[in-house]
Motif scaffolding. Structure first.
Motif, PDB file in Angstrom:
ATOM      1  N   PHE A 213       0.700  -1.040   0.061  1.00  0.00           N
ATOM      2  CA  PHE A 213      -0.212  -0.524   0.088  1.00  0.00           C
ATOM      3  C   PHE A 213       0.880   1.591   0.285  1.00  0.00           C
ATOM      4  N   VAL A 214      -0.242   2.202  -0.927  1.00  0.00           N
ATOM      5  CA  VAL A 214       1.182   3.420  -0.844  1.00  0.00           C
ATOM      6  C   VAL A 214      -0.126   4.382  -0.726  1.00  0.00           C
ATOM      7  N   ALA A 215       0.194   5.553   0.720  1.00  0.00           N
ATOM      8  CA  ALA A 215      -0.561   6.568   0.221  1.00  0.00           C
ATOM      9  C   ALA A 215      -0.083   7.515  -0.658  1.00  0.00           C
ATOM     10  N   PHE A 216       0.999   8.360  -0.424  1.00  0.00           N
ATOM     11  CA  PHE A 216       1.269   9.396  -1.287  1.00  0.00           C
ATOM     12  C   PHE A 216       2.621   9.201  -2.273  1.00  0.00           C
ATOM     13  N   ARG A 217       3.071  10.130  -3.028  1.00  0.00           N
ATOM     14  CA  ARG A 217       4.091   9.841  -3.775  1.00  0.00           C
ATOM     15  C   ARG A 217       5.087  10.656  -3.397  1.00  0.00           C
ATOM     16  N   GLN A 218       4.919  10.568  -1.590  1.00  0.00           N
ATOM     17  CA  GLN A 218       5.907  12.119  -1.142  1.00  0.00           C
ATOM     18  C   GLN A 218       7.681  11.773  -1.119  1.00  0.00           C
ATOM     19  N   GLY A 219       8.183  12.929  -1.312  1.00  0.00           N
ATOM     20  CA  GLY A 219       9.728  12.206  -2.179  1.00  0.00           C
ATOM     21  C   GLY A 219       9.998  11.259  -2.690  1.00  0.00           C
ATOM     22  N   HIS A 220       9.462  11.031  -3.695  1.00  0.00           N
ATOM     23  CA  HIS A 220       8.718  10.262  -4.805  1.00  0.00           C
ATOM     24  C   HIS A 220      10.670  10.248  -6.119  1.00  0.00           C
ATOM     25  N   ARG A 221      11.547   9.836  -6.451  1.00  0.00           N
ATOM     26  CA  ARG A 221      11.899  10.135  -7.439  1.00  0.00           C
ATOM     27  C   ARG A 221      11.869   9.917  -8.511  1.00  0.00           C
ATOM     28  N   TYR A 222      11.814  10.764  -9.548  1.00  0.00           N
ATOM     29  CA  TYR A 222      10.898  10.776 -10.745  1.00  0.00           C
ATOM     30  C   TYR A 222      11.972  10.822 -12.174  1.00  0.00           C
ATOM     31  N   ARG A 223      12.971   9.573 -13.177  1.00  0.00           N
ATOM     32  CA  ARG A 223      14.027   9.785 -13.983  1.00  0.00           C
ATOM     33  C   ARG A 223      12.915   9.914 -15.139  1.00  0.00           C
ATOM     34  N   LEU A 224      12.727  10.790 -16.221  1.00  0.00           N
ATOM     35  CA  LEU A 224      12.229  11.383 -17.021  1.00  0.00           C
ATOM     36  C   LEU A 224      13.401  11.426 -18.079  1.00  0.00           C
ATOM     37  N   ARG A 225      12.742  10.587 -19.276  1.00  0.00           N
ATOM     38  CA  ARG A 225      12.902  10.991 -20.792  1.00  0.00           C
ATOM     39  C   ARG A 225      11.981  11.583 -21.700  1.00  0.00           C
ATOM     40  N   LEU A 226      11.926  12.764 -22.000  1.00  0.00           N
ATOM     41  CA  LEU A 226      11.885  14.292 -22.479  1.00  0.00           C
ATOM     42  C   LEU A 226      12.368  14.899 -23.736  1.00  0.00           C
ATOM     43  N   PRO A 227      12.665  14.391 -24.887  1.00  0.00           N
ATOM     44  CA  PRO A 227      13.600  14.505 -25.910  1.00  0.00           C
ATOM     45  C   PRO A 227      12.795  15.645 -26.183  1.00  0.00           C
ATOM     46  N   HIS A 228      11.588  16.716 -26.052  1.00  0.00           N
ATOM     47  CA  HIS A 228      10.813  17.692 -26.365  1.00  0.00           C
ATOM     48  C   HIS A 228      11.393  18.660 -25.373  1.00  0.00           C
ATOM     49  N   VAL A 229      11.594  18.529 -24.426  1.00  0.00           N
ATOM     50  CA  VAL A 229      12.306  19.520 -23.160  1.00  0.00           C
ATOM     51  C   VAL A 229      13.674  19.482 -23.233  1.00  0.00           C
ATOM     52  N   SER A 230      15.026  18.104 -22.818  1.00  0.00           N
ATOM     53  CA  SER A 230      15.668  17.839 -23.217  1.00  0.00           C
ATOM     54  C   SER A 230      16.331  17.064 -23.890  1.00  0.00           C
ATOM     55  N   SER A 231      17.359  17.467 -24.229  1.00  0.00           N
ATOM     56  CA  SER A 231      18.330  15.832 -24.745  1.00  0.00           C
ATOM     57  C   SER A 231      18.845  15.135 -23.640  1.00  0.00           C
ATOM     58  N   GLU A 232      18.936  15.602 -22.396  1.00  0.00           N
ATOM     59  CA  GLU A 232      19.152  14.710 -21.694  1.00  0.00           C
ATOM     60  C   GLU A 232      18.293  14.244 -20.569  1.00  0.00           C
ATOM     61  N   GLN A 233      18.593  12.986 -19.557  1.00  0.00           N
ATOM     62  CA  GLN A 233      18.215  12.634 -18.928  1.00  0.00           C
ATOM     63  C   GLN A 233      17.267  14.138 -17.978  1.00  0.00           C
ATOM     64  N   ILE A 234      15.988  13.965 -17.129  1.00  0.00           N
ATOM     65  CA  ILE A 234      15.669  14.835 -16.702  1.00  0.00           C
ATOM     66  C   ILE A 234      15.784  13.567 -15.076  1.00  0.00           C
ATOM     67  N   THR A 235      16.115  14.419 -13.795  1.00  0.00           N
ATOM     68  CA  THR A 235      15.567  13.755 -12.697  1.00  0.00           C
ATOM     69  C   THR A 235      14.913  14.897 -12.098  1.00  0.00           C
ATOM     70  N   VAL A 236      13.846  14.650 -10.890  1.00  0.00           N
ATOM     71  CA  VAL A 236      13.180  15.151 -10.345  1.00  0.00           C
ATOM     72  C   VAL A 236      12.223  14.088  -9.207  1.00  0.00           C
ATOM     73  N   THR A 237      12.182  15.445  -8.402  1.00  0.00           N
ATOM     74  CA  THR A 237      11.359  14.224  -6.971  1.00  0.00           C
ATOM     75  C   THR A 237      10.175  14.788  -7.145  1.00  0.00           C
ATOM     76  N   SER A 238       9.092  14.891  -6.627  1.00  0.00           N
ATOM     77  CA  SER A 238       8.246  14.686  -6.018  1.00  0.00           C
ATOM     78  C   SER A 238       7.495  14.937  -4.506  1.00  0.00           C
ATOM     79  N   ARG A 239       6.987  16.612  -4.313  1.00  0.00           N
ATOM     80  CA  ARG A 239       6.316  16.490  -2.957  1.00  0.00           C
ATOM     81  C   ARG A 239       4.947  17.033  -2.917  1.00  0.00           C
ATOM     82  N   VAL A 240       3.887  16.091  -1.904  1.00  0.00           N
ATOM     83  CA  VAL A 240       2.743  16.335  -2.027  1.00  0.00           C
ATOM     84  C   VAL A 240       2.188  17.525  -1.091  1.00  0.00           C
ATOM     85  N   LEU A 241       1.651  18.010  -1.618  1.00  0.00           N
ATOM     86  CA  LEU A 241       0.670  18.580  -0.561  1.00  0.00           C
ATOM     87  C   LEU A 241      -0.744  18.725  -0.137  1.00  0.00           C
ATOM     88  N   LEU A 242      -1.213  18.733   1.133  1.00  0.00           N
ATOM     89  CA  LEU A 242      -2.079  18.050   1.758  1.00  0.00           C
ATOM     90  C   LEU A 242      -2.801  19.484   2.518  1.00  0.00           C
TER      91      LEU A 242
END
Length: 331
Positions: A213-242
């Motif tokens: 079970f997972v309640a929220f994706r707080q602090g989860h890390r994403y490695r994104l492949r978005l060629p229309h934004v950047s030619s390199e891999q983009i890494t972000v961390t999710s922050r959830v506000l309730l």
């Protein structure tokens, strides 16, 4: 106890799953025995066996706390346990009047962010608002009826843009399992969404295999492949506000991970080719550095007197004769 939503597990089923998981966490070869669990909780084996069989029993907060500890439950699993045992206790945060006004304020908060993507969803993960960067990175939010779960689990584009899609799918399905098990608001919509997603064979296989079970994706890390934004891999961390008094809403921000800025290259001096020693050519020895004040004094060496520069005339005494009077300035 409230009616179980489609896809949700009863408390007795959850306890059996968690007892098996506890055996894995404690590096046992099999699930913890009911007798051991009962002894560590402080109840009889018969009482605990009845609990796992679905018998109606009274569960105090103290007993629930001990069950959580013995079965090594995480914070999200504890929320599920309390919700199933006490009909959603601990999750009931009543909304006040003026929900539309509060939602408008949250939309203003989301759209004001200019340094990172941000979006707002309801309890069924329908997109309610987003900022310009979110629309640039993920154009699917512009579509009518955009839903985070449908995109992440059913859209082929998500499997390409979300690196390690399998791991993300496990987490998203664990969030759906949490929602249907705890009786989150909008059960009908969530149940219909889950049934649609389980038509996909990959999602169906993950759902049958996993039980977390997972309640929220707080602090989860994403490695994104978005060629229309950047030619390199983009890494972000999710922050959830309730938001307070608006527990059906989730405000999510994707913060870029901190990376060290590249250091400028230090220019190296250009050495002329003539100054570079060639093969088999002895290299000149560099002078040994020595501070001026540490230079040792040379020893005294007597030299022979050079008589060629002497005056050959006889030496004339400059001593005045006895009785002479000395006058200043006179010779």
């Amino acid at each position: 106890m409230s009616e179980t939503a489609p896809g949700a597990l009863e408390l007795c089923q959850l306890l059996r799953v968690w007892r098996a998981d506890a055996g894995v966490k404690l590096r046992r070869e099999k699930a913890l025995p009911q007798k051991e669990v009962a002894a560590r909780i402080g109840v009889s084996e018969r009482w605990y066996r009845g609990l796992e069989s679905g018998d109606p029993v009274s569960l105090s907060s103290d007993i629930l706390g001990r069950i959580s500890q013995v079965l090594a439950l995480g914070p999200d699993e504890r929320m599920v346990l309390y919700s199933r045992a006490i009909d959603g206790a601990g999750l009931a945060l009543a909304d006040e009047d003026g929900e539309a006004e509060g939602q408008l304020a949250l939309l203003q908060l989301v759209t004001a962010q200019t340094q990172f993507p941000a979006y707002l969803t309801d309890g069924s993960w329908n997109i309610l608002g987003y900022n310009a960067l979110m629309a640039q990175w993920f154009p699917w939010v512009l579509e009518p009826g955009a839903n985070l779960m449908r995109w992440a689990l059913a859209d082929p584009q998500a499997r390409d843009q979300l690196m390690d899609w399998q791991e993300h799918a496990e987490v998203y399905l664990a969030m759906l399992r949490f929602a249907v098990t705890t009786g989150s608001p909008g059960q009908e919509a969530i149940g219909a969404l889950l049934q649609d997603l389980l038509r996909d064979p990959d999602c169906r296989r993950i759902w049958a295999r996993e039980s977390k079970f997972v309640a929220f994706r707080q602090g989860h890390r994403y490695r994104l492949r978005l060629p229309h934004v950047s030619s390199e891999q983009i890494t972000v961390t999710s922050r959830v506000l309730l938001p307070a008094y608006h527990h059906r809403l989730r405000c999510v921000m994707l913060l870029p991970s901190a990376t060290r800025a590249p250091q400028p290259a230090v220019p190296q001096p250009i050495v002329p080719q003539s100054a570079v020693p060639q093969a088999n050519e002895p290299r000149p020895r560099a002078p040994h550095p020595r501070a001026p004040h540490s230079r040792a004094p040379r020893p005294f060496e007597p030299r022979p007197l050079d008589t060629r520069s002497l005056d050959p005339r006889p030496f004339e005494s400059r001593v005045p004769p006895q009785g002479a009077v000395l006058v200043a300035g006179a010779r």
